[in-house]
Design an enzyme around this catalytic site. Sequence first.
Site, PDB file in Angstrom:
ATOM      1  CG  HIS A   1      -6.750  -2.885   3.204  1.00  0.00           C
ATOM      2  ND1 HIS A   1      -6.008  -1.746   2.967  1.00  0.00           N
ATOM      3  CD2 HIS A   1      -7.966  -2.657   2.645  1.00  0.00           C
ATOM      4  CE1 HIS A   1      -6.736  -0.872   2.303  1.00  0.00           C
ATOM      5  NE2 HIS A   1      -7.943  -1.389   2.095  1.00  0.00           N
TER       6      HIS A   1
ATOM      7  CG  ASN B   1     -11.945  -0.616   3.989  1.00  0.00           C
ATOM      8  OD1 ASN B   1     -12.326  -0.991   5.093  1.00  0.00           O
ATOM      9  ND2 ASN B   1     -10.784  -0.007   3.808  1.00  0.00           N
TER      10      ASN B   1
ATOM     11  CG  ASP C   1      -2.084   0.966   1.085  1.00  0.00           C
ATOM     12  OD1 ASP C   1      -3.230   0.506   0.936  1.00  0.00           O
ATOM     13  OD2 ASP C   1      -1.836   2.203   1.105  1.00  0.00           O
ATOM     14  CB  ILE C   2       0.821   4.233  -2.165  1.00  0.00           C
ATOM     15  CG1 ILE C   2       1.927   5.134  -2.705  1.00  0.00           C
ATOM     16  CG2 ILE C   2      -0.449   5.012  -1.911  1.00  0.00           C
ATOM     17  CD1 ILE C   2       1.645   5.655  -4.115  1.00  0.00           C
TER      18      ILE C   2
ATOM     19  CG  HIS D   1      -8.454  -3.363  -2.311  1.00  0.00           C
ATOM     20  ND1 HIS D   1      -9.354  -2.647  -3.066  1.00  0.00           N
ATOM     21  CD2 HIS D   1      -8.272  -2.650  -1.163  1.00  0.00           C
ATOM     22  CE1 HIS D   1      -9.693  -1.533  -2.423  1.00  0.00           C
ATOM     23  NE2 HIS D   1      -9.052  -1.517  -1.266  1.00  0.00           N
TER      24      HIS D   1
ATOM     25  N   GLY E   1     -15.862   2.496   3.597  1.00  0.00           N
ATOM     26  CA  GLY E   1     -14.567   3.167   3.476  1.00  0.00           C
ATOM     27  C   GLY E   1     -13.778   2.782   2.243  1.00  0.00           C
ATOM     28  CD  GLN E   2     -14.633  -0.902  -2.704  1.00  0.00           C
ATOM     29  OE1 GLN E   2     -15.777  -1.219  -2.352  1.00  0.00           O
ATOM     30  NE2 GLN E   2     -14.012  -1.475  -3.711  1.00  0.00           N
TER      31      GLN E   2
HETATM   32  P1  AMP Z   1      -9.670   1.240   0.189  1.00  0.00           P
HETATM   33  O1  AMP Z   1      -9.775   2.600   0.819  1.00  0.00           O
HETATM   34  O2  AMP Z   1     -10.059   0.107   1.081  1.00  0.00           O
HETATM   35  O3  AMP Z   1     -10.388   1.211  -1.151  1.00  0.00           O
HETATM   36  O4  AMP Z   1      -8.127   1.002  -0.078  1.00  0.00           O
HETATM   37  C1  AMP Z   1      -7.445   1.581  -1.139  1.00  0.00           C
HETATM   38  C2  AMP Z   1      -5.997   1.561  -0.747  1.00  0.00           C
HETATM   39  O5  AMP Z   1      -5.229   1.771  -1.927  1.00  0.00           O
HETATM   40  C3  AMP Z   1      -5.600   2.681   0.231  1.00  0.00           C
HETATM   41  O6  AMP Z   1      -5.078   2.090   1.422  1.00  0.00           O
HETATM   42  C4  AMP Z   1      -4.550   3.471  -0.532  1.00  0.00           C
HETATM   43  O7  AMP Z   1      -3.497   3.929   0.275  1.00  0.00           O
HETATM   44  C5  AMP Z   1      -4.076   2.461  -1.564  1.00  0.00           C
HETATM   45  N1  AMP Z   1      -3.532   3.029  -2.779  1.00  0.00           N
HETATM   46  C6  AMP Z   1      -4.039   4.053  -3.513  1.00  0.00           C
HETATM   47  N2  AMP Z   1      -3.269   4.287  -4.598  1.00  0.00           N
HETATM   48  C7  AMP Z   1      -2.263   3.376  -4.548  1.00  0.00           C
HETATM   49  C8  AMP Z   1      -1.137   3.101  -5.385  1.00  0.00           C
HETATM   50  N3  AMP Z   1      -0.888   3.804  -6.507  1.00  0.00           N
HETATM   51  N4  AMP Z   1      -0.294   2.102  -5.022  1.00  0.00           N
HETATM   52  C9  AMP Z   1      -0.515   1.394  -3.893  1.00  0.00           C
HETATM   53  N5  AMP Z   1      -1.572   1.589  -3.073  1.00  0.00           N
HETATM   54  C10 AMP Z   1      -2.421   2.575  -3.385  1.00  0.00           C
END
Ligand code: AMP
Length: 112
Positions: free
Chosen positions: A100, A85, A29-30, A98, A91-92
Amino acid sequence: MDCLFCKIVAGEIPAQVVYQDDSTYAFRDIHPQAPTHVLVLPRKHIASLAHAEAGDQALLGHMLQVSARLAIQEGLGEGFRLIVNTGSDGGQTVDHLHIHVLGGRAMHWPPG
Ligand code: AMP
Ligand code: ZN
């Protein structure tokens, strides 16, 4: 399709990939929320867990097993947390299913 995670799976946007196979893909995760924070997703676009269909059962089970295996590989033998999420109240923020995988610190309950 204008989907961030489809673009990562296609290699169009860089990511720190930690695992991939025929049906799943995993990267860091970024914005990590714990010392280990990995996302496990299906290669194919499924908008959310609520959009998964009967034919996706094996894929969903595989994603869970991949998540647990990655957690162990990441040294999370003391425990870890999986979160999916789903939808806006869930909170998605990225509409590609995906899991986490979080660990490396004690998790709190209830979650926020
Ligand atoms: P969610 O909020 O459950 O949909 O999770 C989306 C996740 O994607 C968040 O934890 C973000 O930090 C992560 N995210 C968004 N953009 C990127 C990216 N380019 N590379 C890796 N993770 C990312
Ligand atoms: Zn997608």
